[in-house]
Design an enzyme around this catalytic site. Structure first.
Site: not given
Ligand code: ACO
Length: 327
Positions: A117, A254, A284
């Site tokens: 990224c 980004h 993304n």
């Molecule tokens: N739909 C519904 N529920 C979901 C989904 C989905 N697509 N994905 C995960 N869940 C559930 C999980 O299973 C979890 O359930 P549980 O509580 O029963 O275990 C719950 O939602 C919460 O999951 P978390 O992973 O804790 O959710 P979070 O609030 O952290 O959001 C996310 C997840 C959006 C991936 C976040 O962590 C994030 O944006 N991280 C950064 C990742 C990123 O942007 N990467 C890109 C590359 S790096 C960069 O560009 C910065």
């Protein structure tokens, strides 16, 4: 008073998105997710998916043509092509050479750059260094990705976040006065820390598994590091240019997650009205996301000539970086 320096000036920008739209509602029919969850956690509403046979190279060529038209520069004047991608058409040759051939360019050099990224910020930094070092006058810097090809479409924690697309800029070396009033790249910083490879990676490759593999991510861990790393490198870059965060006209980050963008903007004290957000439309797109956002904000008239623009990214590796330029 500064002395005469060589500056890499951005002369044009272009982008390209594949035609097929995949909405959050469409995704909820593939995996256990909902529009509400995706919008609330990420801000993403839809993403684009490349057609069968449509590759990273094809998207890159379309974006490059749009950038060249915007810059009013003929492809024959390009000395250097750097294509930032983690989803090349083939293991080799570099997709950049295929873009070069498609544009009818037989001079200079073309190569791919892989920093996930952060690829566009890395590519901009490398192109700036090469132009400043005299390796040509005019460069095409492209970010192009087809992440749909490396997603695990059964994994709801990753497949909802990414999309396909491409963006490009044309950079030309010009004379500056060596002051912050100059157009072009004023400062940039790139960083990496390989200790975090297992937080965001692809579980395949030519030399390890002889397969392409799928994207794996510990989202919460990435999120945790993202805001801290990005804020740090942005501050460093602004300081290197001799500026203050309040001088920034436009923040073009980004496009990974709306909450990361808001968090970093807030930390830097950049008001939300100055943050360019396009991730709702394409998710993304990794290395393509900064030029996609830049193209949108230049074409809709928000970013004007002379505006100070700050870009930042973070991705797998981890890699991260920031670039500050006067449009
Ligand atoms: N739909 C519904 N529920 C979901 C989904 C989905 N697509 N994905 C995960 N869940 C559930 C999980 O299973 C979890 O359930 P549980 O509580 O029963 O275990 C719950 O939602 C919460 O999951 P978390 O992973 O804790 O959710 P979070 O609030 O952290 O959001 C996310 C997840 C959006 C991936 C976040 O962590 C994030 O944006 N991280 C950064 C990742 C990123 O942007 N990467 C890109 C590359 S790096 C960069 O560009 C910065």
């Amino acid at each position: 008073m500064g002395s005469c320096v060589r500056r890499s000036i951005l002369e044009g920008v272009g982008s390209y998105l594949p035609a097929r739209i995949l909405s959050n509602a469409d995704l909820s029919r593939i995996v256990d997710t909902s529009d509400e969850w995706i919008v609330e956690r990420t801000g993403i509403r839809e993403r684009r998916i490349a057609a069968e046979g449509e590759t990273t190279g094809h998207l890159a060529i379309a974006a490059a043509r749009n950038a060249l038209a915007d810059a009013r520069i003929d492809a024959g004047e390009i000395d250097l092509i750097i294509l930032a991608t983690s989803t090349p058409d083939n293991t080799f040759p570099a997709t950049a050479t295929q873009v070069q051939a498609a544009l009818g360019i037989t001079r200079g050099a073309a190569f791919d750059l892989q920093a996930v990224c952060s690829g566009f910020v890395y590519a901009l930094t490398v192109a700036d260094s090469l132009l400043q070092g005299g390796q040509g006058t005019t460069a095409l810097v492209i970010g192009s990705e087809t992440f749909s090809r490396i997603l695990d479409w059964n994994d709801r924690t990753t497949c909802v976040l990414f999309g396909d697309g491409a963006g490009a800029v044309v950079m030309r070396a010009g004379e500056g006065k060596g002051t912050i009033a100059d157009r072009g790249i004023l400062a940039s910083r790139i960083r990496s820390d390989g200790r975090y490879a297992d937080k965001l990676y692809v579980d395949g490759g030519p030399s390890s598994t002889k397969t392409v593999g799928h994207l794996r991510m510990e989202g919460r861990e990435v999120f945790k590091h993202a805001v801290i790393n990005i804020a740090g490198v942005m501050e460093e870059t602004i300081l290197a240019a001799g500026l203050k965060p309040s001088d920034i006209d436009w923040f073009v980050p980004h496009q990974a997650n709306k909450r990361i963008l808001e968090g970093t903007a807030k930390r830097l004290g950049v008001p939300e009205s100055r943050v360019v957000i396009t991730l709702d439309k394409h998710g993304n797109t990794s290395a393509a996301s900064i030029p996609l956002a830049l193209d949108t904000a230049v074409k809709d008239g928000r970013i004007k000539r002379g505006d100070l623009v700050l870009m930042e990214a973070m991705g797998g590796g981890f890699t991260w970086g920031a670039a500050l330029l006067r449009w």
